[in-house]
Design a protein around this motif. Structure first.
Motif, PDB file in Angstrom:
ATOM      1  N   PRO A   1       0.962  -1.354   0.033  1.00  0.00           N
ATOM      2  CA  PRO A   1      -0.097  -0.011  -0.056  1.00  0.00           C
ATOM      3  C   PRO A   1       0.925   1.263   0.048  1.00  0.00           C
ATOM      4  O   PRO A   1       2.018   1.150   0.564  1.00  0.00           O
ATOM      5  CB  PRO A   1      -0.812  -0.096   1.347  1.00  0.00           C
ATOM      6  CG  PRO A   1      -0.894  -1.679   1.749  1.00  0.00           C
ATOM      7  CD  PRO A   1       0.392  -2.165   1.109  1.00  0.00           C
ATOM      8  N   LEU A   2       0.361   2.260  -0.627  1.00  0.00           N
ATOM      9  CA  LEU A   2       1.165   3.633  -0.817  1.00  0.00           C
ATOM     10  C   LEU A   2       1.376   4.091   0.742  1.00  0.00           C
ATOM     11  O   LEU A   2       2.276   4.670   0.973  1.00  0.00           O
ATOM     12  CB  LEU A   2       0.217   4.503  -1.603  1.00  0.00           C
ATOM     13  CG  LEU A   2       0.296   4.550  -3.041  1.00  0.00           C
ATOM     14  CD1 LEU A   2      -0.494   5.489  -3.612  1.00  0.00           C
ATOM     15  CD2 LEU A   2       1.572   4.533  -3.508  1.00  0.00           C
TER      16      LEU A   2
ATOM     17  N   GLU B   1      -2.220  -1.700 -13.984  1.00  0.00           N
ATOM     18  CA  GLU B   1      -2.510  -0.560 -12.866  1.00  0.00           C
ATOM     19  C   GLU B   1      -1.676   0.762 -13.243  1.00  0.00           C
ATOM     20  O   GLU B   1      -0.786   1.046 -12.292  1.00  0.00           O
ATOM     21  CB  GLU B   1      -2.322  -1.087 -11.481  1.00  0.00           C
ATOM     22  CG  GLU B   1      -3.341  -2.332 -11.178  1.00  0.00           C
ATOM     23  CD  GLU B   1      -3.003  -2.824  -9.673  1.00  0.00           C
ATOM     24  OE1 GLU B   1      -3.784  -2.343  -8.882  1.00  0.00           O
ATOM     25  OE2 GLU B   1      -2.204  -3.560  -9.610  1.00  0.00           O
ATOM     26  N   PRO B   2      -1.746   1.237 -14.249  1.00  0.00           N
ATOM     27  CA  PRO B   2      -0.812   2.554 -14.403  1.00  0.00           C
ATOM     28  C   PRO B   2      -1.124   3.608 -13.667  1.00  0.00           C
ATOM     29  O   PRO B   2      -0.003   4.327 -13.269  1.00  0.00           O
ATOM     30  CB  PRO B   2      -1.390   2.931 -15.865  1.00  0.00           C
ATOM     31  CG  PRO B   2      -2.601   2.351 -16.138  1.00  0.00           C
ATOM     32  CD  PRO B   2      -2.909   0.848 -15.345  1.00  0.00           C
ATOM     33  N   GLU B   3      -2.110   3.772 -12.733  1.00  0.00           N
ATOM     34  CA  GLU B   3      -2.407   4.800 -12.062  1.00  0.00           C
ATOM     35  C   GLU B   3      -1.549   4.575 -10.460  1.00  0.00           C
ATOM     36  O   GLU B   3      -1.062   5.600 -10.162  1.00  0.00           O
ATOM     37  CB  GLU B   3      -4.049   4.729 -11.434  1.00  0.00           C
ATOM     38  CG  GLU B   3      -4.841   5.271 -12.620  1.00  0.00           C
ATOM     39  CD  GLU B   3      -5.226   4.121 -13.411  1.00  0.00           C
ATOM     40  OE1 GLU B   3      -4.926   2.736 -13.217  1.00  0.00           O
ATOM     41  OE2 GLU B   3      -5.830   4.513 -14.766  1.00  0.00           O
TER      42      GLU B   3
ATOM     43  N   LEU C   1       3.039   6.001  -7.340  1.00  0.00           N
ATOM     44  CA  LEU C   1       4.220   5.783  -6.651  1.00  0.00           C
ATOM     45  C   LEU C   1       5.378   6.620  -6.961  1.00  0.00           C
ATOM     46  O   LEU C   1       6.118   7.167  -6.158  1.00  0.00           O
ATOM     47  CB  LEU C   1       4.539   4.286  -6.847  1.00  0.00           C
ATOM     48  CG  LEU C   1       5.345   3.657  -6.082  1.00  0.00           C
ATOM     49  CD1 LEU C   1       5.077   3.754  -4.572  1.00  0.00           C
ATOM     50  CD2 LEU C   1       5.637   2.176  -6.248  1.00  0.00           C
ATOM     51  N   ALA C   2       5.449   6.843  -8.225  1.00  0.00           N
ATOM     52  CA  ALA C   2       6.540   7.809  -8.817  1.00  0.00           C
ATOM     53  C   ALA C   2       6.311   9.082  -8.214  1.00  0.00           C
ATOM     54  O   ALA C   2       7.182   9.953  -7.687  1.00  0.00           O
ATOM     55  CB  ALA C   2       6.413   8.012 -10.125  1.00  0.00           C
TER      56      ALA C   2
ATOM     57  N   ARG D   1      -8.867  -0.038  -4.339  1.00  0.00           N
ATOM     58  CA  ARG D   1      -7.501  -0.093  -4.933  1.00  0.00           C
ATOM     59  C   ARG D   1      -7.496   0.543  -6.145  1.00  0.00           C
ATOM     60  O   ARG D   1      -6.843   1.747  -6.525  1.00  0.00           O
ATOM     61  CB  ARG D   1      -6.631  -1.165  -4.716  1.00  0.00           C
ATOM     62  CG  ARG D   1      -5.202  -1.053  -5.488  1.00  0.00           C
ATOM     63  CD  ARG D   1      -4.752  -2.329  -5.484  1.00  0.00           C
ATOM     64  NE  ARG D   1      -3.437  -2.486  -6.299  1.00  0.00           N
ATOM     65  CZ  ARG D   1      -2.241  -2.809  -5.697  1.00  0.00           C
ATOM     66  NH1 ARG D   1      -2.150  -3.070  -4.318  1.00  0.00           N
ATOM     67  NH2 ARG D   1      -0.993  -2.837  -6.547  1.00  0.00           N
ATOM     68  N   ASP D   2      -8.368  -0.088  -7.005  1.00  0.00           N
ATOM     69  CA  ASP D   2      -8.644   0.403  -8.533  1.00  0.00           C
ATOM     70  C   ASP D   2      -9.983  -0.064  -8.807  1.00  0.00           C
ATOM     71  O   ASP D   2     -10.143  -0.986  -9.644  1.00  0.00           O
ATOM     72  CB  ASP D   2      -7.488  -0.357  -9.201  1.00  0.00           C
ATOM     73  CG  ASP D   2      -7.327   0.265 -10.947  1.00  0.00           C
ATOM     74  OD1 ASP D   2      -8.212   1.060 -11.152  1.00  0.00           O
ATOM     75  OD2 ASP D   2      -6.729  -0.249 -11.432  1.00  0.00           O
TER      76      ASP D   2
END
Length: 554
Positions: free
Chosen positions: A137-138, A167-169, A174-175, A437-438
């Motif tokens: 998790p973030l 899951e590109p989002e 994360l970036a 999550r998505d």
């Protein structure tokens, strides 16, 4: 006979070569003696001379050697090995620019298996450790970033960014987290193509300094196993992605111009046959290819910085490390061997399983994050049925259109063995997970029954890694343990030593043994190249306690 001579017909012997020069003790200090050649090789900071004394070849450390001349009263030199500092084995610029002492990197393993504790211990030992953020998790990643900043301060450390095509989002979030937290080094892994979040991270803060040099605060170390992908990382960021970043305000037009003058990644790790995501490439073929590509692209783009290539996959012993450095590796990346160390984020049960692993105890199995694409990961097969069961799920996915399309007998077997619950219940839990999550995954699954089936099957693959990490005893036969053949090589080398016991395996002890042993072997290779016959069973590095290694490094 000199008590420090090279004893036995099969030990080191000169091959009737002409003497290289002469040696005599230093006038201001008695010569340092070693009990045998193995020990002499361990004093890697001391020059080593093999001298002829009473028709016997004996090792001498220090003293004064004069190559090319024989002085009266001095002993003839049969061979010479210069000092070999472990910190100088790779590319010195790699350590200098990253601010570390040794060319040694603890690679990232997902779900925090490459733990914060591991990054801390490697950092304090003068090496670089990556936290394995993938699959977490973030909030957990954010908390770990705060911990490492507080515990390590200016000591370098890194986080990994794994490619997330489904899951590109998540990859983007994360970036952005890394940018906000000031994470200056990431390990980019499992990328099939370059993405906007990856380029956005690299270019954040790019500027031209007062002296005209281009400053890029964020550094990417890319892990690749294909030449075409290495070429993309060594090239400047693609113009298409630069235009998109300018359009969304992430960088300015001036920064985009600067970006065209720097590589996306100055450092690329040639990932050979490793644990987890791997193409099972042989290091002896892969590394020279990527290294030659780096030299070619260096000339093509005329960078002011130097492109460097490290090697990972299969590196777990002094011999494999020495081979990597001999090929020209700028640095080493280890993975599987670190998972068996006490600082790793896995369970004691898994550490025990890994300590008993041999090189043939690994195999390929479907990957949870790229299941539908047929991508595989290398895992442990000894002591678990996960590889067989995961492959069965992929076969069913290929053959059926939905969960309802699975033959009744087959579905009943799945629910009884792998899932241990009705598939409808698994989907309910999976749906609730992705709703948070998505949500787009839920929307797609409710339109596409085959995607719904994929998400349910991915539940098992993902949970199998959690069961292993958490040491869930009732699910031991379903453990997914990422592991490459390097683990078996390490166990064979460590057999019978203090490192044979899982509780004695620390990342610092493992790393120092690999580096110090590689330096000793490098010195042995110097002797061999001068015609000295060496028996490997008498000079091969043996595992040493950290205190012993530090004594030899004095």
């Amino acid at each position: 006979m000199d008590p420090f001579s090279l004893q036995g017909d099969h030990t080191a012997r000169s091959a009737n070569l002409e003497n290289l020069g002469s040696w005599h003790p230093a006038s201001n200090a008695p010569p340092q003696k070693a009990a045998n050649l193995r020990e002499a090789l361990r004093y890697v900071r001391q020059p080593l001379y093999l001298v002829e004394k009473e028709r016997t070849t004996v090792p001498r450390l220090g003293g004064i050697g004069r190559l090319g001349a024989v002085n009266p009263g001095a002993l003839p030199i049969a061979a010479y090995a210069p000092p070999c500092f472990p910190e100088n084995l790779g590319d010195p610029s790699f350590c200098r620019e990253l601010g570390i002492r040794y060319p040694y990197v603890g690679g990232s393993m997902a779900k925090g298996i490459s733990s914060a504790a591991m990054a801390e211990e490697l950092g304090r030992a003068g090496m670089l450790g990556f936290f394995g953020a993938a699959g977490l998790p973030l909030a957990t990643v954010s908390e770990t970033a705060d911990r490492l900043k507080a515990s390590l301060g200016d000591i370098p450390y890194g986080f990994n960014l794994i490619h997330s095509p489904h899951e590109p989002e998540l990859e983007s979030e994360l970036a952005e987290l890394y940018i906000r937290k000031g994470i200056r080094i990431i390990e980019a892994s499992a990328f099939l193509a370059l993405t906007l979040p990856l380029v956005r991270y690299r270019l954040h803060g790019i500027k031209r300094a007062a002296d005209g040099t281009i400053v890029t605060p964020n550094r990417i170390i890319a892990k690749v196993s294909r030449e075409e992908l290495a070429a993309k990382f060594f090239a400047p960021p693609p113009e298409k992605l630069l235009r998109a970043l300018v359009a969304n305000g992430s960088i300015t037009a001036e920064q985009a111009e600067l970006a065209a003058l720097v590589p996306l990644a100055q450092d690329v790790t040639a990932e050979a046959d490793s644990g987890g995501h791997t193409d099972n490439r042989p290091a002896l073929a892969l590394f020279p290819t990527i290294n030659a590509l780096a030299a070619k692209l260096q000339r093509q783009y005329g960078y002011s910085c130097r492109l460097r290539v490290g090697l990972g996959g299969g590196v777990s012993t002094p011999a494999s490390a020495a081979a990597a450095f001999s090929m020209g590796a700028a640095y080493l990346v280890t993975g599987s061997v670190n998972q068996a160390c006490v600082e790793s984020g896995t369970s004691d049960t898994v550490r025990g399983m890994l300590a008993g692993t041999r090189q043939a105890d690994v195999t390929m199995a479907p990957a949870a994050d790229m299941f539908e694409m047929g991508v595989t990961v290398q895992v442990l097969k000894r002591g678990t049925m996960f590889p067989m069961r995961a492959q069965k799920l992929y076969e069913i996915y290929r053959a059926c259109k939905s969960l309802d399309d699975i033959p009744a007998a087959e579905r009943e077997k799945l629910e009884k063995t792998m899932f241990q619950a009705p598939l409808a219940d698994i989907w309910r839990d999976t749906r609730a997970f992705f709703a948070k999550r998505d949500p787009s995954q839920v929307e797609r699954a409710e339109r596409d029954p085959k995607h719904l089936m994929a998400l349910v099957f991915r539940w098992y693959l993902g949970m199998a890694a959690h069961w292993a990490k958490d040491g869930a005893e009732e699910r031991r036969m379903d453990y997914q343990v990422w592991c490459g053949p390097a683990m078996g090589a390490f166990n064979e080398w460590a057999s019978g030593s203090f490192l044979d016991t899982p509780g004695n395996r620390t990342v610092e002890a493992v790393a120092l043994n690999i580096l110090h042993g590689a330096a000793a072997l490098n010195r042995a290779n110097f002797l061999s190249s001068q015609g000295i016959e060496l028996r490997m069973d008498e000079i091969a590095p043996q595992p040493l306690e950290i205190a012993q290694i530090k004594e030899y490094l004095c």
